[in-house]
Design a protein around this motif. Sequence first.
Motif, mmCIF file in Angstrom:
data_model
loop_
_atom_site.group_PDB
_atom_site.id
_atom_site.type_symbol
_atom_site.label_atom_id
_atom_site.label_comp_id
_atom_site.label_asym_id
_atom_site.label_seq_id
_atom_site.Cartn_x
_atom_site.Cartn_y
_atom_site.Cartn_z
ATOM 1 N N GLU A 171 0.840 -1.202 0.000
ATOM 2 C CA GLU A 171 0.000 0.000 0.000
ATOM 3 C C GLU A 171 0.879 1.258 0.000
ATOM 4 O O GLU A 171 1.899 1.310 0.681
ATOM 5 C CB GLU A 171 -0.898 0.019 1.234
ATOM 6 C CG GLU A 171 -1.951 -1.074 1.274
ATOM 7 C CD GLU A 171 -3.087 -0.814 0.307
ATOM 8 O OE1 GLU A 171 -3.200 0.306 -0.218
ATOM 9 O OE2 GLU A 171 -3.863 -1.764 0.071
ATOM 10 N N PRO A 172 0.469 2.294 -0.753
ATOM 11 C CA PRO A 172 1.242 3.540 -0.741
ATOM 12 C C PRO A 172 1.176 4.230 0.611
ATOM 13 O O PRO A 172 0.140 4.211 1.275
ATOM 14 C CB PRO A 172 0.568 4.378 -1.832
ATOM 15 C CG PRO A 172 -0.797 3.810 -1.982
ATOM 16 C CD PRO A 172 -0.683 2.356 -1.663
ATOM 17 N N CYS A 173 2.289 4.818 1.004
ATOM 18 C CA CYS A 173 2.381 5.541 2.279
ATOM 19 C C CYS A 173 2.577 7.027 1.986
ATOM 20 O O CYS A 173 3.095 7.411 0.933
ATOM 21 C CB CYS A 173 3.548 4.988 3.094
ATOM 22 S SG CYS A 173 3.765 5.788 4.709
ATOM 23 N N GLY A 179 4.222 0.090 1.172
ATOM 24 C CA GLY A 179 4.291 -1.032 2.081
ATOM 25 C C GLY A 179 4.710 -0.710 3.498
ATOM 26 O O GLY A 179 5.005 -1.630 4.267
ATOM 27 N N CYS A 180 4.731 0.560 3.888
ATOM 28 C CA CYS A 180 5.078 0.903 5.269
ATOM 29 C C CYS A 180 4.039 0.331 6.230
ATOM 30 O O CYS A 180 2.856 0.204 5.909
ATOM 31 C CB CYS A 180 5.149 2.416 5.447
ATOM 32 S SG CYS A 180 6.594 3.195 4.696
ATOM 33 N N TRP A 181 4.491 0.012 7.436
ATOM 34 C CA TRP A 181 3.594 -0.569 8.441
ATOM 35 C C TRP A 181 2.391 0.320 8.707
ATOM 36 O O TRP A 181 1.268 -0.165 8.847
ATOM 37 C CB TRP A 181 4.396 -0.830 9.716
ATOM 38 C CG TRP A 181 3.644 -1.540 10.802
ATOM 39 C CD1 TRP A 181 2.711 -2.523 10.638
ATOM 40 C CD2 TRP A 181 3.768 -1.324 12.209
ATOM 41 N NE1 TRP A 181 2.246 -2.937 11.866
ATOM 42 C CE2 TRP A 181 2.883 -2.225 12.850
ATOM 43 C CE3 TRP A 181 4.554 -0.476 12.990
ATOM 44 C CZ2 TRP A 181 2.765 -2.284 14.232
ATOM 45 C CZ3 TRP A 181 4.441 -0.544 14.361
ATOM 46 C CH2 TRP A 181 3.547 -1.438 14.976
ATOM 47 N N GLU A 182 2.590 1.646 8.747
ATOM 48 C CA GLU A 182 1.463 2.516 9.075
ATOM 49 C C GLU A 182 0.403 2.524 7.974
ATOM 50 O O GLU A 182 -0.740 2.896 8.223
ATOM 51 C CB GLU A 182 1.920 3.930 9.411
ATOM 52 C CG GLU A 182 2.369 4.792 8.273
ATOM 53 C CD GLU A 182 2.614 6.236 8.736
ATOM 54 O OE1 GLU A 182 2.257 7.139 7.978
ATOM 55 O OE2 GLU A 182 3.152 6.459 9.847
ATOM 56 N N ALA A 183 0.770 2.108 6.767
ATOM 57 C CA ALA A 183 -0.226 2.001 5.696
ATOM 58 C C ALA A 183 -1.163 0.812 5.915
ATOM 59 O O ALA A 183 -2.166 0.676 5.206
ATOM 60 C CB ALA A 183 0.469 1.879 4.346
ATOM 61 N N TYR A 184 -0.850 -0.028 6.912
ATOM 62 C CA TYR A 184 -1.661 -1.197 7.233
ATOM 63 C C TYR A 184 -2.245 -1.147 8.642
ATOM 64 O O TYR A 184 -3.311 -1.721 8.892
ATOM 65 C CB TYR A 184 -0.829 -2.475 7.095
ATOM 66 C CG TYR A 184 -0.456 -2.776 5.675
ATOM 67 C CD1 TYR A 184 -1.220 -3.644 4.894
ATOM 68 C CD2 TYR A 184 0.650 -2.168 5.079
ATOM 69 C CE1 TYR A 184 -0.888 -3.900 3.571
ATOM 70 C CE2 TYR A 184 0.994 -2.419 3.760
ATOM 71 C CZ TYR A 184 0.213 -3.289 3.009
ATOM 72 O OH TYR A 184 0.537 -3.526 1.696
ATOM 73 N N ALA A 185 -1.566 -0.487 9.568
ATOM 74 C CA ALA A 185 -1.949 -0.615 10.978
ATOM 75 C C ALA A 185 -2.247 0.705 11.675
ATOM 76 O O ALA A 185 -2.484 0.714 12.884
ATOM 77 C CB ALA A 185 -0.860 -1.366 11.738
ATOM 78 N N LEU A 190 -7.073 1.506 9.097
ATOM 79 C CA LEU A 190 -8.259 0.779 9.542
ATOM 80 C C LEU A 190 -9.527 1.379 8.926
ATOM 81 O O LEU A 190 -10.436 0.642 8.511
ATOM 82 C CB LEU A 190 -8.345 0.799 11.069
ATOM 83 C CG LEU A 190 -9.602 0.167 11.679
ATOM 84 C CD1 LEU A 190 -9.786 -1.265 11.213
ATOM 85 C CD2 LEU A 190 -9.537 0.238 13.202
ATOM 86 N N ILE A 191 -9.590 2.680 8.848
ATOM 87 C CA ILE A 191 -10.752 3.334 8.226
ATOM 88 C C ILE A 191 -10.850 2.927 6.757
ATOM 89 O O ILE A 191 -11.938 2.610 6.255
ATOM 90 C CB ILE A 191 -10.639 4.865 8.380
ATOM 91 C CG1 ILE A 191 -10.813 5.259 9.850
ATOM 92 C CG2 ILE A 191 -11.676 5.576 7.503
ATOM 93 C CD1 ILE A 191 -10.442 6.698 10.152
ATOM 94 N N GLU A 238 -10.210 -8.522 12.750
ATOM 95 C CA GLU A 238 -9.221 -9.599 12.838
ATOM 96 C C GLU A 238 -8.025 -9.331 11.928
ATOM 97 O O GLU A 238 -6.871 -9.530 12.333
ATOM 98 C CB GLU A 238 -9.874 -10.929 12.464
ATOM 99 C CG GLU A 238 -10.814 -11.474 13.540
ATOM 100 C CD GLU A 238 -11.519 -12.742 13.107
ATOM 101 O OE1 GLU A 238 -11.464 -13.080 11.893
ATOM 102 O OE2 GLU A 238 -12.134 -13.397 13.969
ATOM 103 N N ASN A 239 -8.278 -8.870 10.713
ATOM 104 C CA ASN A 239 -7.181 -8.568 9.789
ATOM 105 C C ASN A 239 -6.341 -7.407 10.305
ATOM 106 O O ASN A 239 -5.110 -7.428 10.237
ATOM 107 C CB ASN A 239 -7.722 -8.244 8.394
ATOM 108 C CG ASN A 239 -8.170 -9.485 7.648
ATOM 109 O OD1 ASN A 239 -7.685 -10.578 7.908
ATOM 110 N ND2 ASN A 239 -9.088 -9.316 6.719
ATOM 111 N N TYR A 240 -7.030 -6.371 10.826
ATOM 112 C CA TYR A 240 -6.313 -5.211 11.344
ATOM 113 C C TYR A 240 -5.415 -5.617 12.512
ATOM 114 O O TYR A 240 -4.241 -5.212 12.582
ATOM 115 C CB TYR A 240 -7.291 -4.124 11.787
ATOM 116 C CG TYR A 240 -6.593 -2.986 12.491
ATOM 117 C CD1 TYR A 240 -5.866 -2.049 11.760
ATOM 118 C CD2 TYR A 240 -6.602 -2.886 13.883
ATOM 119 C CE1 TYR A 240 -5.177 -1.023 12.407
ATOM 120 C CE2 TYR A 240 -5.929 -1.865 14.523
ATOM 121 C CZ TYR A 240 -5.217 -0.949 13.783
ATOM 122 O OH TYR A 240 -4.530 0.046 14.412
ATOM 123 N N ILE A 241 -5.937 -6.406 13.430
ATOM 124 C CA ILE A 241 -5.145 -6.842 14.581
ATOM 125 C C ILE A 241 -3.963 -7.696 14.126
ATOM 126 O O ILE A 241 -2.870 -7.630 14.712
ATOM 127 C CB ILE A 241 -6.036 -7.584 15.597
ATOM 128 C CG1 ILE A 241 -6.985 -6.580 16.270
ATOM 129 C CG2 ILE A 241 -5.195 -8.307 16.650
ATOM 130 C CD1 ILE A 241 -8.014 -7.199 17.192
#
Length: 320
Positions: A171-173, A179-185, A190-191, A238-241
């Motif tokens: 995912e773009p950050c 692919g940065c972690w914050e682009a996922y978590a 989450l929104i 579940e995916n977000y966690i």
Amino acid sequence: MYYLGIDLGGTNIAAGIVNDNFEFVAKGSVPTKRGAEYTEIIRDMAQLSQKLILDAGLTVNDIEYIGIGSPGVCDKENGILLHANNLNFYNVPMVKEMQKHISLPVYIENDANCAALGESLAGAARDVSDSVTITLGTGIGGGIVINKRIFTGFNGMAGEIGHTLFAFDGEPCTCGRKGCWEAYASATALIRQTRIAAEKNPDSEINRLVDGNLDLINAKTAFDAMRLGDETGKKVVENYIRYLGEGIANIIVILQPEKVVIGGGISKEGETLLAPLRKVVKENLYYKGDDVPQAQIVKAELGNDAGIIGAAMLGLQGRI
């Protein structure tokens, strides 16, 4: 003695006067004038500080120093904020400019690092020496504390854990990488994940919770849908966690802190978030044996006060 801490944010400037027991004797805030010259924003910081000193019945002579937590990268040795993109600040002489208004020593530090220090000294990690504080918000803020001192690396930039690579070409950050972690978590991620799930599953409780207006989805929506027994909401959570837990496992493998402190709005979910998160983290650790102590994962305690308290304690690094 008293210490004055300032948390400079993109929306508000929050400040407080703290005593030796990390207790507030005065606290307040003013809006941040986004787009204004740095001289005007620093003047507002100084005026708020002066007001708090009066409110507390103190004088400038009662304050040992001022600590400022700011977004961005700080040159602490020279008192310069090198850059803070959300404020459009570049090479701002924070210390020199602040001292034009108040003749006190001034210290500057990244705001996430200040929050981590606050939780280490007065919050959820006060009983341990080494901790990492993670703030889940627009991005993922991170702060590393070792032996009760902020660890920033040789150039002041350590602790940007949200920008560790989580998925190759993912995912773009906002930083420009993919692919940065914050682009996922992050809460923002989450929104986005909740919205995509709602679009694919129009009969989900997610859609009903926002009356079909997906622009109203927030970081709590998927959790609320899950609590109503909604399968789509449950899968999103579940995916977000899983995303969050796998990233935390990486941090633990590298640093092995005694505590990982989770802050930000999503942390208000409490054990609904933390109980399954601990399970995901343990499944992803390099060593899973129970014969070796492992990091505790706990909820932050100080909320928005963490950054102020941490900033107020900057000048005591190494003395407490």
